[in-house]
Design an enzyme around this catalytic site. Structure first.
Site, PDB file in Angstrom:
ATOM      1  CG  HIS A 158      -0.420   0.222   2.455  1.00 35.32           C
ATOM      2  ND1 HIS A 158      -0.032  -0.884   3.478  1.00 35.32           N
ATOM      3  CD2 HIS A 158       0.085   1.405   3.049  1.00 35.32           C
ATOM      4  CE1 HIS A 158       0.585  -0.288   4.214  1.00 35.32           C
ATOM      5  NE2 HIS A 158       0.570   1.122   4.555  1.00 35.32           N
TER       6      HIS A 158
ATOM      7  CG  ASP B  50       0.170  -4.115   2.918  1.00 36.41           C
ATOM      8  OD1 ASP B  50       0.241  -3.544   1.864  1.00 36.41           O
ATOM      9  OD2 ASP B  50       0.106  -3.632   3.752  1.00 36.41           O
TER      10      ASP B  50
ATOM     11  CB  SER C 123       3.233   1.683   6.196  1.00 37.35           C
ATOM     12  OG  SER C 123       2.038   1.287   7.079  1.00 37.35           O
TER      13      SER C 123
END
Length: 433
Positions: free
Chosen positions: A163, A193, A277
């Site tokens: 993402h 992911d 992230s």
């Protein structure tokens, strides 16, 4: 006799302009002069006895002693060979001790932080209104973190979250020294992911060392390194412990509000915020044990962050680096959980026994797929695969993606119009359909 009555030289000395007299000195001298005047008047009038002379003399001695005491500091400064250092001002000196503290955490950060980089997602943006022709430009759409894990030839490979790079027209990597490098997408996988990108290796100085997430202990100290809230806080470090292992969190892959997958994660109370992230979760040995991914962002939740275990990530990373995508086996069917089907249709359309309350309904079968070739039909209800009970679509995907490979055979039991049927098929590549 007064103390200064006959000593004109001393009187001249005291009146010297170089010595600054205080108000008290002036007042004492005034009182001395008044006493002398009264004494002279008494002499002129024939009054006063020996006692009066004695008392007056005693007072004069006392006053003279006070004057000398008050003038002593000034006299000392006037003497040859004496100096004044700070003009009467008090100086304050702060003693400072510089102690360099080294701990297991600082050692781990020194080892791993150089491998953590910033990633900027640059996308195309179209602007223009009804009266103006549309124009297209590129601008940053978001940022995250990544970890340099390998150098091969003139390329350095970086693992991050899918993402973080999703929808990017261009990718830019910010190195620890602040330099910018253009990056190329190597491969990505939305189900886990994870994504891999590459940059030039010429300025790479540190490569992360892989550890093992399987040997982590609950309560073990871990360190999150990344760029929370953007590159403004580049290389931030937070510490915490492993709060839990083998956790699963629901993931909506396509954004339709339906849970598509259960992501296996490590739970930690180390602060993981947007921008973290793709960053590193390391142990006290400085080894990479996880890729930071998700955080529950609710006001009532604190200290609950998640990281993809490195042991689960390594096979994905290797596959993405090799093929640019994850080649997963497929049956060629579309699914829905039986629990989402109203009981009326469970009885009238699917004709299920009343004791069957969980399973997966096949809503569609892809032509020329392994399922269609095996005779699978629409509205079959899968309840078992390879001897394992299947209650949800997530159960089916986990078995398919984690336990099976392309070319493997698969057996399953389905309810068809109230009857239990056993079917067998050979899995194929999901990208071939």
């Amino acid at each position: 006799m007064g103390y200064f009555q006959d000593d004109d030289k001393n009187r001249d000395f005291l009146n010297n302009d170089e010595i600054q007299k205080s108000p008290l000195q002036e007042r004492l001298e005034k009182e001395e002069r008044e006493i002398q005047e009264k004494r002279q008047k008494k002499k002129g009038g024939g009054g006063g006895g020996k006692g009066g002379y004695f008392f007056s003399g005693l007072i004069g001695v006392i006053i003279g002693a006070l004057l000398v005491w008050l003038m002593l500091p000034g006299l000392v400064n006037q003497m040859p060979g004496t100096t004044t250092s700070n003009s009467g001002k008090n100086e304050t000196t702060i003693n400072q001790v510089a102690t360099e503290v080294t701990t297991d955490v600082t050692k781990a950060v020194d080892m791993a932080s150089g491998a953590v980089v910033g990633i900027t997602n640059i996308q195309e943006v179209t602007s223009g209104g009804f009266w103006n022709p549309p124009t297209t430009s590129t601008q940053p759409a978001g940022s995250g973190s990544g970890v340099i894990y390998k150098v091969q030839g003139d390329k350095a490979f970086i693992v991050t979250n899918n993402h973080v790079i999703q929808g990017a027209k261009q990718l830019e990597v910010t190195m620890p020294d602040g330099t910018k490098e253009e990056a190329q997408l190597v491969g990505r996988d939305e189900w886990t992911d994870l994504a891999v990108i590459s940059i030039s290796s010429k300025d790479v100085k540190t490569v992360a060392k892989f550890g093992s997430s399987d040997v982590l202990k609950q309560g073990e100290t871990v360190i999150a390194i990344g760029n929370p809230l953007g590159l403004e806080f580049y290389g931030s470090v937070t510490t915490g412990v492993v709060s839990g292992k083998d956790r699963s969190v629901p993931v909506d892959i396509n954004g339709d509000g339906t849970i598509d997958w259960q992501q296996e994660v490590l739970q930690t109370d180390a602060a993981i915020n947007p921008g973290n992230s793709g960053g590193a979760l390391v142990n006290l040995a400085g080894e990479l044990v996880g890729i930071n991914s998700m955080k529950i962002a609710e006001s009532s939740v604190e200290g609950l962050g998640f990281s993809i275990p490195i042991n689960s990530a390594i096979p994905i990373i290797e596959e993405l680096e090799k093929n640019g995508e994850m080649k997963r086996p497929t049956m060629g069917i579309q699914l829905a959980d039986l629990t989402d089907v109203p009981s009326f249709y469970q009885q009238q359309t699917l004709k299920l026994p009343k004791d069957i309350t969980t399973g997966v309904v096949i809503t569609d079968v892809v032509n020329n797929s392994p399922a269609s070739k095996a005779g699978v039909q629409q509205y079959d209800v899968i309840v078992e695969i390879d001897g394992k009970k299947i209650e949800t679509a997530i159960d089916l995907r986990k078995h398919l993606y984690n336990d099976k490979k392309i070319g493997d055979k698969l057996t399953m039991k389905v309810y068809r119009q109230g009857k239990l049927v056993e079917l067998s098929l050979t899995l194929t590549n999901s990208n071939s359909l």
